[in-house]
Design a protein around this motif. Structure first.
Motif, short mmCIF file in Angstrom:
data_model
loop_
_atom_site.label_atom_id
_atom_site.label_comp_id
_atom_site.label_asym_id
_atom_site.label_seq_id
_atom_site.Cartn_x
_atom_site.Cartn_y
_atom_site.Cartn_z
N HIS A 404 -43.62 3.57 -2.69
CA HIS A 404 -45.04 3.93 -2.84
C HIS A 404 -45.71 4.16 -1.49
O HIS A 404 -46.89 3.88 -1.33
CB HIS A 404 -45.80 2.84 -3.61
CG HIS A 404 -45.32 2.63 -5.01
ND1 HIS A 404 -45.43 3.58 -6.00
CD2 HIS A 404 -44.69 1.56 -5.58
CE1 HIS A 404 -44.93 3.10 -7.12
NE2 HIS A 404 -44.46 1.89 -6.90
N GLU A 405 -44.96 4.70 -0.53
CA GLU A 405 -45.52 4.89 0.81
C GLU A 405 -45.72 6.35 1.18
O GLU A 405 -46.35 6.65 2.20
CB GLU A 405 -44.60 4.23 1.84
CG GLU A 405 -44.57 2.72 1.71
CD GLU A 405 -43.58 2.05 2.64
OE1 GLU A 405 -43.68 0.82 2.81
OE2 GLU A 405 -42.70 2.75 3.19
N ARG A 406 -45.20 7.29 0.36
CA ARG A 406 -45.44 8.70 0.61
C ARG A 406 -45.30 9.47 -0.71
O ARG A 406 -44.68 8.99 -1.66
CB ARG A 406 -44.46 9.26 1.65
CG ARG A 406 -43.00 9.22 1.22
CD ARG A 406 -42.13 9.99 2.19
NE ARG A 406 -40.72 9.93 1.82
CZ ARG A 406 -39.79 10.78 2.29
NH1 ARG A 406 -40.13 11.72 3.17
NH2 ARG A 406 -38.53 10.66 1.91
N ILE A 407 -45.90 10.66 -0.72
CA ILE A 407 -45.85 11.54 -1.88
C ILE A 407 -44.67 12.49 -1.74
O ILE A 407 -44.52 13.16 -0.71
CB ILE A 407 -47.15 12.34 -2.03
CG1 ILE A 407 -48.35 11.40 -2.17
CG2 ILE A 407 -47.07 13.32 -3.19
CD1 ILE A 407 -48.33 10.57 -3.43
N ARG A 408 -43.83 12.54 -2.79
CA ARG A 408 -42.70 13.49 -2.82
C ARG A 408 -42.87 14.39 -4.04
O ARG A 408 -42.48 14.03 -5.15
CB ARG A 408 -41.37 12.74 -2.89
CG ARG A 408 -41.06 11.90 -1.67
CD ARG A 408 -39.67 11.28 -1.80
NE ARG A 408 -38.64 12.31 -1.88
CZ ARG A 408 -37.40 12.09 -2.32
NH1 ARG A 408 -37.06 10.88 -2.74
NH2 ARG A 408 -36.51 13.06 -2.36
N PRO A 409 -43.49 15.56 -3.85
CA PRO A 409 -43.72 16.45 -4.99
C PRO A 409 -42.41 16.87 -5.65
O PRO A 409 -41.35 16.94 -5.01
CB PRO A 409 -44.42 17.66 -4.36
CG PRO A 409 -44.97 17.16 -3.06
CD PRO A 409 -44.01 16.11 -2.59
N LEU A 410 -42.49 17.13 -6.95
CA LEU A 410 -41.34 17.69 -7.66
C LEU A 410 -41.11 19.13 -7.22
O LEU A 410 -42.06 19.84 -6.88
CB LEU A 410 -41.59 17.67 -9.16
CG LEU A 410 -41.66 16.31 -9.85
CD1 LEU A 410 -42.16 16.48 -11.28
CD2 LEU A 410 -40.31 15.62 -9.83
N GLU A 411 -39.85 19.54 -7.22
CA GLU A 411 -39.54 20.96 -7.05
C GLU A 411 -39.64 21.60 -8.42
O GLU A 411 -38.88 21.26 -9.32
CB GLU A 411 -38.14 21.14 -6.47
CG GLU A 411 -37.82 22.59 -6.13
CD GLU A 411 -36.47 22.74 -5.45
OE1 GLU A 411 -35.99 23.89 -5.37
OE2 GLU A 411 -35.90 21.72 -5.02
N PRO A 412 -40.62 22.50 -8.63
CA PRO A 412 -40.87 23.02 -9.98
C PRO A 412 -39.61 23.57 -10.65
O PRO A 412 -38.85 24.35 -10.05
CB PRO A 412 -41.89 24.12 -9.73
CG PRO A 412 -42.64 23.67 -8.50
CD PRO A 412 -41.58 23.02 -7.65
N GLY A 413 -39.38 23.10 -11.87
CA GLY A 413 -38.27 23.58 -12.68
C GLY A 413 -36.94 22.93 -12.42
O GLY A 413 -35.97 23.20 -13.14
N VAL A 414 -36.83 22.06 -11.42
CA VAL A 414 -35.55 21.45 -11.05
C VAL A 414 -35.45 20.06 -11.67
O VAL A 414 -36.33 19.21 -11.46
CB VAL A 414 -35.40 21.35 -9.52
CG1 VAL A 414 -34.12 20.62 -9.15
CG2 VAL A 414 -35.45 22.74 -8.90
N PRO A 415 -34.39 19.77 -12.46
CA PRO A 415 -34.23 18.42 -13.02
C PRO A 415 -34.18 17.37 -11.90
O PRO A 415 -33.42 17.51 -10.94
CB PRO A 415 -32.90 18.50 -13.78
CG PRO A 415 -32.75 19.95 -14.12
CD PRO A 415 -33.33 20.69 -12.94
N THR A 416 -34.99 16.33 -12.06
CA THR A 416 -35.13 15.29 -11.04
C THR A 416 -35.01 13.93 -11.71
O THR A 416 -35.56 13.71 -12.80
CB THR A 416 -36.49 15.41 -10.33
OG1 THR A 416 -36.60 16.72 -9.76
CG2 THR A 416 -36.63 14.36 -9.24
N LEU A 417 -34.32 13.01 -11.06
CA LEU A 417 -34.12 11.68 -11.62
C LEU A 417 -35.29 10.76 -11.27
O LEU A 417 -35.64 10.60 -10.10
CB LEU A 417 -32.82 11.07 -11.08
CG LEU A 417 -32.51 9.63 -11.52
CD1 LEU A 417 -32.33 9.56 -13.04
CD2 LEU A 417 -31.27 9.10 -10.81
#
Length: 482
Positions: A404-417
């Motif tokens: 919870h120390e930085r924001i990691r945006p999703l890569e649009p359309g890429v499955p992410t765990l």
């Protein structure tokens, strides 16, 4: 101050809080009808009449900036804990005191117990911490990184009427403005390695809004040589005042305030109310998680949960998945959901709820903070996708630990765990009953406990949940053998 009717020195139960030390319970919070009610009772603190009859003094103080205390209220800030330290040491120095002091109480008073124990006052002999929290960010302020507006309601209804002195530090405003874990949260989080006094920690399976995680984590990670954990069922306040609970507290305090070496003999380190449908059965255990736990994966598939991974596929989010029990299965312990998700957006909030259903389709709700009138799911978890980064040194298979120390945006359309921490639970599935996993876009069904701050929420109902193959989404479950 409340003292026995004699002049001999006695041990002391001390507390400090912002709810008004002189405000009688029915005037302060009439929602709960208390079995111990008398003219001296105030919210969430020990019953002076019961404890003085057993040879203890009870001392209550108003927190700085509340009730009859001047100054500036700073909820769980450094001064809050230091003031509690001073109250303890003042009590120890009085001629009617033996110099042995304990803290005891529910919620705020339990949180303060953890906090002041880490400051190590010389005369603090033990703490009874009943439904508190220890990690101000993860347990309360930003569950899964998501702000809960329940704090605003609590602040207005319970603290504002008792404010005095200077304008307080505006805790709701601070929570809204601080999405990431910073020094403000760290100041309010307990350093459990410094908690060394004896601990009696009590959690509640139904306190999924704030308290359960902190009491279990606190018990696990406290450096105390002598510590006990009990997890019960019931409302937010009734169990603390129940006969079994007062007798357990009395045994604990007899041991560490009165010096009765045998008072806790026979009390196991862990005592759990194992939930079986609408009922619960007490069981003694040697540790947490239970040493005999069989960790198993329950895989997400097309509308179902199963022990074997399905073929690769996906379905729109939000979604629900059911598991049908063919034999008795007990699930007791911490859980995690490993969820593969893709979204056209850069962020999405995920809400996880576990519910139990009878064979006839009737839901078996858990008892919530308000008792049977406020049912809750059997387990809850939350995670903002951009907060998915883990601390590998602290993450366990059954309990992800997010930085919870930085924001990691999703890569649009890429499955992410996403590895979602689900707060601990206890439930027993009988043959023919179902376990339902809901992966939701909100938790509005929780009423006051919901994370529904419109300025904070990351809503996206166009995401996809993936399962099977390289994206084998699954629940990680603590299965307890008969």
């Amino acid at each position: 101050m409340f003292r026995p009717d004699h002049d001999r020195p006695v041990p002391v139960l001390a507390s400090i809080g912002p709810y008004g030390k002189d405000v009688h319970w029915p005037e302060r919070y009439p929602l709960y009808e208390l079995v111990d009610q008398n003219e001296h009772m105030v919210w969430e603190t020990p019953n002076p009449q019961w404890w003085t009859e057993r040879g203890y003094a009870v001392v209550r103080a108003d927190a700085r900036g509340s009730g009859k205390s001047g100054g500036r209220l700073d909820v769980f800030g450094r001064t809050d804990a230091e003031d509690c330290y001073d109250v303890i040491e003042w009590c120890a120095a009085q001629p009617w005191s033996t110099g042995k002091v304990a803290t005891s109480g529910i919620s705020w008073y339990a949180m303060m117990g953890w906090r002041v124990a880490a400051l190590q006052p010389p005369h603090l002999a033990a703490v009874v911490v009943w439904e508190g929290c220890t990690d101000f960010y993860r347990d309360w302020g930003r569950q899964g990184g998501i702000h809960t507006s329940a704090t605003d309601d609590w602040w207005q209804r319970q603290l504002v009427p008792q404010l005095s002195g200077e304008d307080p530090v505006d805790m709701p405003a601070e929570l809204r403005s601080r999405e990431l874990l910073d020094d403000w949260y760290r100041e309010r989080t307990v350093d459990l390695s410094r908690v060394r006094v004896p601990v009696l920690s009590a959690g509640n399976w139904g306190s999924l809004h704030l308290h359960l995680r902190g009491n279990i984590e606190g018990w696990q990670r406290a450096a105390s040589e002598h510590k006990w954990l009990v997890v019960h069922v019931g409302s937010h306040v009734d169990p603390y005042y129940a006969d079994w609970a007062k007798e357990l507290q009395l045994r604990f305090l007899r041991r560490f305030l009165d010096g009765d070496e045998a008072a806790m003999d026979g009390v196991p380190p862990v005592r759990l109310a194992i939930r079986r449908g609408h009922d619960a059965q007490w069981r003694d255990e040697a540790g947490w998680p239970l040493p005999r736990t069989q960790w198993q994966r329950l895989y997400l598939g097309h509308d179902r949960l199963g022990w074997e991974p399905p073929e690769e596929g996906g379905k729109p989010y939000p979604a629900a998945f059911d598991f049908l029990a063919t034999e008795r299965i007990e699930i007791t312990g911490p859980l995690a959901l490993r969820l593969w998700i893709s979204s056209p957006a850069e962020d999405v909030d995920v809400f996880v709820q576990l519910d139990q259903y009878r064979a006839d389709g009737e839901r078996i709700p858990a008892i919530g903070p308000g008792g049977t009138a406020t049912p809750v799911p059997m387990a809850l978890g939350w995670l903002r996708a951009s907060h998915r980064e883990l601390d590998p040194a602290r993450t366990l298979p059954h309990r992800p630990w997010h930085r919870h120390e930085r924001i990691r945006p999703l890569e649009p359309g890429v499955p992410t765990l996403l590895e979602v921490e689900i707060w601990p639970t206890s439930l027993t599935l009988e043959p023919g009953q179902r376990l339902r996993l809901q992966v939701r876009a909100d938790d509005d069904n929780l009423g006051r406990l919901a994370h529904n701050d419109p300025a904070d929420r990351k809503r996206d109902r166009t995401a996809t949940l993936h399962f099977g193959g390289a994206h084998a989404s699954h629940l990680y479950l603590p299965i307890i053998p008969e």
